[in-house]
Design an enzyme around this catalytic site. Structure first.
Site, PDB file in Angstrom:
ATOM      1  N   ASP A   6      37.994  53.688  36.977  1.00 23.07           N
ATOM      2  CA  ASP A   6      37.513  52.347  36.964  1.00 23.07           C
ATOM      3  C   ASP A   6      38.004  51.645  38.199  1.00 23.07           C
ATOM      4  O   ASP A   6      38.995  51.028  38.485  1.00 23.07           O
ATOM      5  CB  ASP A   6      38.003  51.168  35.826  1.00 23.07           C
ATOM      6  CG  ASP A   6      37.236  50.125  35.786  1.00 23.07           C
ATOM      7  OD1 ASP A   6      36.423  49.605  36.402  1.00 23.07           O
ATOM      8  OD2 ASP A   6      37.677  49.073  35.171  1.00 23.07           O
ATOM      9  N   GLY A 109      27.093  44.628  38.340  1.00 20.68           N
ATOM     10  CA  GLY A 109      28.080  45.540  38.272  1.00 20.68           C
ATOM     11  C   GLY A 109      28.480  46.385  37.163  1.00 20.68           C
ATOM     12  O   GLY A 109      28.127  46.140  36.139  1.00 20.68           O
ATOM     13  N   ALA A 110      28.873  47.722  37.667  1.00 19.95           N
ATOM     14  CA  ALA A 110      29.369  48.632  36.632  1.00 19.95           C
ATOM     15  C   ALA A 110      30.345  48.023  35.641  1.00 19.95           C
ATOM     16  O   ALA A 110      30.452  48.581  34.593  1.00 19.95           O
ATOM     17  CB  ALA A 110      29.891  49.843  37.385  1.00 19.95           C
ATOM     18  N   ASP A 111      31.182  47.252  36.378  1.00 13.41           N
ATOM     19  CA  ASP A 111      32.204  46.873  35.581  1.00 13.41           C
ATOM     20  C   ASP A 111      31.890  45.974  34.183  1.00 13.41           C
ATOM     21  O   ASP A 111      32.259  46.114  33.126  1.00 13.41           O
ATOM     22  CB  ASP A 111      33.378  45.754  36.310  1.00 13.41           C
ATOM     23  CG  ASP A 111      32.621  44.714  37.110  1.00 13.41           C
ATOM     24  OD1 ASP A 111      31.248  44.693  37.440  1.00 13.41           O
ATOM     25  OD2 ASP A 111      33.251  43.833  37.581  1.00 13.41           O
ATOM     26  N   THR A 135      39.527  40.657  40.070  1.00 11.14           N
ATOM     27  CA  THR A 135      39.427  39.893  41.747  1.00 11.14           C
ATOM     28  C   THR A 135      38.689  38.763  41.641  1.00 11.14           C
ATOM     29  O   THR A 135      39.108  37.745  41.922  1.00 11.14           O
ATOM     30  CB  THR A 135      38.812  40.850  42.293  1.00 11.14           C
ATOM     31  OG1 THR A 135      39.637  42.072  42.420  1.00 11.14           O
ATOM     32  CG2 THR A 135      39.166  40.237  43.936  1.00 11.14           C
TER      33      THR A 135
END
EC number: 2.7.1.33
Length: 256
Positions: A6, A109-111, A135
């Site tokens: 990740d 976002g992939a997150d 972040t």
């Protein structure tokens, strides 16, 4: 064995799963776009040896990244050292949720994809609010499996660094739970204001989501600093430090 990577703006978190998808080890290093596949393997090899984990047979490598230019490094890592093609998280994958009409998901976002995937796996019948304290802090809202919106705000460390970087004398402080909202010196005053101010933002966001949905919601949190905040915010129902890594594996299984 399966490896999940990740890649965030600040840290790269790696998880090692057994054949049943259970996390058996995790480790974190600083994100560095100058790092080569060989340097990453050196980190990886040393840590797995220290933890007495054999990496002789790796069946898959899963990658979620919000830093596009680093992905190729980890594709090389997968090919060179494990002879596999990495699986990359993107919106082309089969997902356990849909987007509501009117949502522009360009750049999603992939997150956030893997956070939502795991939340849906755990609580498929709930209206979900998912906070990821990284972040940047993100929140995503799903109603009966449909993504209806969310938000992005500066992360906790970003707020601390902005205060330090844009003033002449204010110190950089560690994010921690203060004993009082009334700081007795400059450092404690910054810590108190950041902690209670940030907690207040999150509480108010949850309040506004409740008002707009007018339905019962379940609030999950993840991310490195989320654990500290979750203890202060009663509206957060559950904190899961490994939500993202779990979601990475869940998405892999969904698409296998």
């Amino acid at each position: 064995m399966i490896i999940g990577i990740d890649i965030g703006n600040t840290h790269i978190v790696t998880g090692i799963y057994d054949n049943n998808g259970e996390l058996i080890s995790t480790f974190r290093i600083a994100t560095n776009d100058k790092m080569t596949e060989d340097e990453y393997f050196s980190y990886f090899n040393n840590i797995t040896k220290y933890n007495e984990i054999s990496i002789k047979k790796v069946d898959a490598i899963l990658i979620s990244s919000v830093v596009p230019n680093i992905i190729i490094t980890f594709q090389f890592f997968a090919r060179k050292y494990f002879k596999v093609e990495a699986t990359i998280v993107d919106l082309e994958k089969k997902l356990p949720f849909t987007f509501a009409k009117g949502i522009n998901y360009t750049g999603f976002g992939a997150d956030r994809i893997i956070d939502i995937t795991e939340a849906m796996q755990k609580y498929p019948d709930k209206n979900l609010v998912i906070f990821d304290f990284g972040t940047a802090t993100t929140y995503d809202v799903l109603k009966k499996g449909v993504y209806i919106g969310g938000g992005i705000l500066p992360g906790i460390d970003m707020s601390i660094n902005a205060l330090y970087g844009n003033t002449a004398k204010l110190p950089r402080v560690k994010f921690t739970t203060p004993s009082s909202v009334l700081g007795t010196d400059t450092m404690k005053q910054i810590q108190a204001a950041i902690f209670f101010g940030y907690a207040g933002q999150i509480k108010h966001i949850i309040k506004k989501i409740n008002e707009e949905l007018n339905e019962e919601i379940f609030v999950l949190a993840t991310g490195g600093l989320g654990k500290i905040l979750s203890a202060e915010i009663d509206e957060i129902d559950e904190y899961d430090a490994n939500l993202s890594l779990k979601g990475l594996y869940t998405l892999y299984k969904l698409n296998k």
